[in-house]
Design a protein around this motif. Structure first.
Motif, PDB file in Angstrom:
ATOM      1  N   CYS A 125       0.857  -1.189   0.000  1.00 26.21           N
ATOM      2  CA  CYS A 125       0.000   0.000   0.000  1.00 26.21           C
ATOM      3  C   CYS A 125       0.893   1.239   0.000  1.00 26.21           C
ATOM      4  CB  CYS A 125      -0.902  -0.023   1.228  1.00 26.21           C
ATOM      5  SG  CYS A 125      -1.926   1.452   1.399  1.00 26.21           S
ATOM      6  N   THR A 150      -0.367   4.360   0.231  1.00 27.16           N
ATOM      7  CA  THR A 150      -1.223   5.444   0.719  1.00 27.16           C
ATOM      8  C   THR A 150      -1.070   5.537   2.237  1.00 27.16           C
ATOM      9  OG1 THR A 150      -3.204   4.155   1.254  1.00 27.16           O
ATOM     10  CG2 THR A 150      -2.875   4.727  -1.062  1.00 27.16           C
ATOM     11  N   GLN A 196      -3.467   4.886   4.185  1.00 26.65           N
ATOM     12  CA  GLN A 196      -4.329   3.873   4.788  1.00 26.65           C
ATOM     13  C   GLN A 196      -3.489   2.786   5.469  1.00 26.65           C
ATOM     14  OE1 GLN A 196      -6.256   3.335   0.871  1.00 26.65           O
ATOM     15  NE2 GLN A 196      -8.151   3.112   2.040  1.00 26.65           N
ATOM     16  N   LYS A 197      -3.979   2.281   6.562  1.00 33.23           N
ATOM     17  CA  LYS A 197      -3.296   1.202   7.267  1.00 33.23           C
ATOM     18  C   LYS A 197      -4.201  -0.027   7.290  1.00 33.23           C
ATOM     19  CE  LYS A 197       0.464   3.426   8.295  1.00 33.23           C
ATOM     20  NZ  LYS A 197       1.769   3.039   7.716  1.00 33.23           N
ATOM     21  N   PHE A 198      -3.679  -1.141   6.825  1.00 29.60           N
ATOM     22  CA  PHE A 198      -4.455  -2.366   6.784  1.00 29.60           C
ATOM     23  C   PHE A 198      -3.819  -3.403   7.701  1.00 29.60           C
ATOM     24  CE2 PHE A 198      -5.146  -0.326   2.696  1.00 29.60           C
ATOM     25  CZ  PHE A 198      -6.524  -0.340   2.621  1.00 29.60           C
ATOM     26  N   ILE A 223       1.530  -8.142   4.242  1.00 25.38           N
ATOM     27  CA  ILE A 223       1.121  -6.766   3.935  1.00 25.38           C
ATOM     28  C   ILE A 223       2.217  -5.796   4.360  1.00 25.38           C
ATOM     29  CG2 ILE A 223      -0.515  -4.934   4.520  1.00 25.38           C
ATOM     30  CD1 ILE A 223      -2.705  -6.990   4.648  1.00 25.38           C
ATOM     31  N   HIS A 245       3.455  -1.449   4.120  1.00 32.79           N
ATOM     32  CA  HIS A 245       3.117  -0.057   3.822  1.00 32.79           C
ATOM     33  C   HIS A 245       4.402   0.696   3.519  1.00 32.79           C
ATOM     34  CE1 HIS A 245      -0.293  -1.515   6.219  1.00 32.79           C
ATOM     35  NE2 HIS A 245      -1.016  -0.640   5.545  1.00 32.79           N
ATOM     36  N   LYS A 262      -1.206   3.013  -6.418  1.00 37.29           N
ATOM     37  CA  LYS A 262      -1.563   3.123  -5.001  1.00 37.29           C
ATOM     38  C   LYS A 262      -1.486   1.765  -4.285  1.00 37.29           C
ATOM     39  CE  LYS A 262      -2.833   7.532  -5.060  1.00 37.29           C
ATOM     40  NZ  LYS A 262      -2.507   7.838  -6.478  1.00 37.29           N
ATOM     41  N   TYR A 263      -1.796   0.695  -5.025  1.00 36.67           N
ATOM     42  CA  TYR A 263      -1.814  -0.630  -4.416  1.00 36.67           C
ATOM     43  C   TYR A 263      -1.221  -1.649  -5.401  1.00 36.67           C
ATOM     44  CZ  TYR A 263      -5.584   1.881  -2.029  1.00 36.67           C
ATOM     45  OH  TYR A 263      -6.331   2.832  -1.379  1.00 36.67           O
ATOM     46  N   SER A 321     -11.653   0.013   2.062  1.00 35.26           N
ATOM     47  CA  SER A 321     -11.235  -1.253   2.667  1.00 35.26           C
ATOM     48  C   SER A 321     -12.067  -2.416   2.127  1.00 35.26           C
ATOM     49  CB  SER A 321     -11.359  -1.187   4.188  1.00 35.26           C
ATOM     50  OG  SER A 321     -10.492  -0.201   4.712  1.00 35.26           O
ATOM     51  N   ILE A 354     -10.774  -3.352  -1.358  1.00 39.88           N
ATOM     52  CA  ILE A 354      -9.486  -4.046  -1.273  1.00 39.88           C
ATOM     53  C   ILE A 354      -9.684  -5.476  -0.798  1.00 39.88           C
ATOM     54  CG2 ILE A 354      -7.288  -4.106  -0.035  1.00 39.88           C
ATOM     55  CD1 ILE A 354      -7.380  -1.023  -0.107  1.00 39.88           C
TER      56      ILE A 354
END
Length: 500
Positions: A433, A435, A437-439, A451, A453, A467-468, A487, A490
């Motif tokens: 990722c 961005t 955003q945190k996943f 995963i 970031h 972005k992904y 989310s 994704i």
């Protein structure tokens, strides 16, 4: 049954051993049955191309191959130039890859390294065990094996035939091979010379044929002899040093000072691809699935790449999380790649076997002018290197990155930098990722997805807006997006690849 496995692999060559490593990496109980008593002292294959090297690098084992090559050649085995139809013009060093070279290493040494790695991962390997028959059932296969005077049986969910061009698994399964039959025979010999070659690789071309000369290890030199006058029905027991000398004198006018032979063999120019790679509980890979004139040394490399494509998909099927279409995609993608391989071989064959005066003139023009053109050289180099393969034609997705091989991106987070390929040692999917955003890693995906970031990657044009990125274990892009996603969106994309 006592001898129960999830996968039985017939064939202990590079393809079978690499597949065993990939399966064991994901916890699959695997058995390799090899009909050889021990490793052969001869080696048909002798090169590892950039795409194969990238995959080995991603699993953290490439350095073992490089070090072995240094020991054998007593110099760096990474060749910056390589040949196309024996024209040593391909600029491997110009490739966008951390492995911008062809690695010289005899196949027997590749097998030893992979065998040791497989054993470390817990694979069972049985030598001198020949598959003689098997029976399929709705939920598995029973494999009958001959060992010395005994017959044994092993049970598995799947049987994978990695047992070469004359594959017994393929024949018993009645899988048809499509393509062209043999019309020519080529000689190959590893020979001791009175005086070592001054150059690492050379080629002599005349109206009588072609002779390629290259190093084959300490004190050994490999000769490949191509001539229309070689009997296409030549018997193995008629191969001797006198025959090699005869053709060297006929084609080149001298015999290079050949002294003693270590090994003499022959091969044909039949080019064939299996009509299907999966039939019920039987799967084909490597030379069992595609065999051809070894132009450019691509066979071993395509076999190892088959293993990387199949390994994680078959493991997913056996672990119970694979989407219904996933295992079948091995067949779709690798038949597509196999057709590209056959086209490459046919083009090189047309430059090798035609030796009339006009053919030689065209070949010289091709070598001196055409292949020196930057765009042509780049295209042919990527073709031999294996970097031209992508699976965009196997998918309906619109994003231009999906299905492509992912390069070894530099990934930045604050002042830290990581290289992408170093994230694949576990053989998992990698989701990145770019961005804010945190996943969090979904608990159900912990055995198959990592995963990360990062703030950004290096400024490559094709990744400028990305972005992904969701990247498969075999370093192809499964999904990519240039737009911010929720989310929920994704998770939907992750589910497509990672959930039944």
């Amino acid at each position: 049954m006592k001898n129960e496995y999830e996968v039985v692999i017939a064939g202990g060559g590079p393809t079978g051993l690499m597949l065993a490593c990939e399966l064991a990496l994901k916890g699959i109980k695997t058995l390799v049955l090899d009909d050889k008593i021990a490793e052969s002292p001869q080696s048909r294959g002798a090169t590892i191309h950039p795409r194969t090297a990238e995959l080995l690098y991603s699993r953290g084992i490439l350095e073992k191959f490089i070090e072995k090559g240094k020991d054998l050649l007593e110099k760096d085995p990474r060749l910056p130039l390589y040949h196309y139809a024996v024209m040593i013009k391909l600029k491997m060093y110009m490739l966008d890859s951390p492995c911008n070279f062809t690695l010289w290493l005899p196949q027997k040494d590749t097998e030893i390294i992979l065998q040791n790695h497989a054993l470390e991962l817990g694979v069972d390997i049985l030598k001198n065990h020949e598959v003689i028959h098997f029976e399929e059932h709705y939920d598995g296969v029973v494999v009958e094996v001959k060992h010395l005077e005994n017959k044994l049986k092993f049970q598995a969910k799947y049987l994978v035939g990695c047992d070469g061009a004359k594959s017994k698994i393929r024949k018993i399964s009645n899988i048809e091979m499509l393509g062209t039959n043999k019309t020519n025979t080529t000689l190959m010999a590893d020979i001791y010379l009175d005086t070592p070659l001054a150059y690492s690789t050379q080629c002599e071309f005349s109206s009588k044929g072609v002779v390629v000369v290259m190093p084959a290890g300490k004190k050994l030199t490999r000769f490949v002899i191509i001539s229309d006058s070689i009997d296409k029905n030549l018997k193995e027991n008629s191969l001797d040093l006198d025959l090699i000398k005869k053709y060297l004198l006929d084609i080149c006018g001298h015999d290079f000072g050949v002294k003693n032979s270590h090994w003499i063999s022959s091969f044909g120019n039949a080019n064939k691809l299996a009509k299907q790679l999966i039939k019920n509980r039987v799967i084909l890979a490597g030379d069992a699935a595609h065999y051809h004139l070894p132009a450019g040394g691509q066979g071993l490399n395509y076999g190892i790449q088959d293993a990387f494509n199949l390994g994680w998909k078959l493991a997913a099927e056996l672990k119970g999380w694979a989407p219904k279409w996933l295992l079948d995609s091995y067949q779709t993608e690798r038949i597509y790649a196999g057709k590209m391989l056959m086209e490459s071989v046919k083009k090189q064959e047309s430059l090798l076997f035609r030796t009339s005066e006009s053919d030689i003139a065209f070949r010289k023009y091709f070598e001196d002018v055409i292949i020196e053109t930057d765009e042509v050289n780049k295209k042919l180099t990527q073709e031999i290197a294996g970097l031209h393969i992508n699976y965009q034609n196997c998918t309906e997705d619109k994003n231009k990155l999906i299905g492509c091989r992912v390069p070894d991106l530099e990934l930045f987070e604050d002042f830290n930098c990581l290289n992408l390929y170093n994230l694949f040692s576990r053989g998992n999917f990698v989701f990145i990722c770019f961005t804010h955003q945190k996943f969090r890693l979904p608990e159900e995906f912990k055995d198959r997805l990592d995963i990360y970031h990062f703030k950004y990657t290096e400024k490559r044009f094709e990744f400028f807006k990305t972005k992904y990125l969701l990247i498969r274990p075999d370093l192809y892009i499964a999904w990519a997006s240039d737009n911010l996603q929720s989310s929920v969106s994704i998770k939907k994309e992750l589910n497509y690849w990672l959930k039944k």
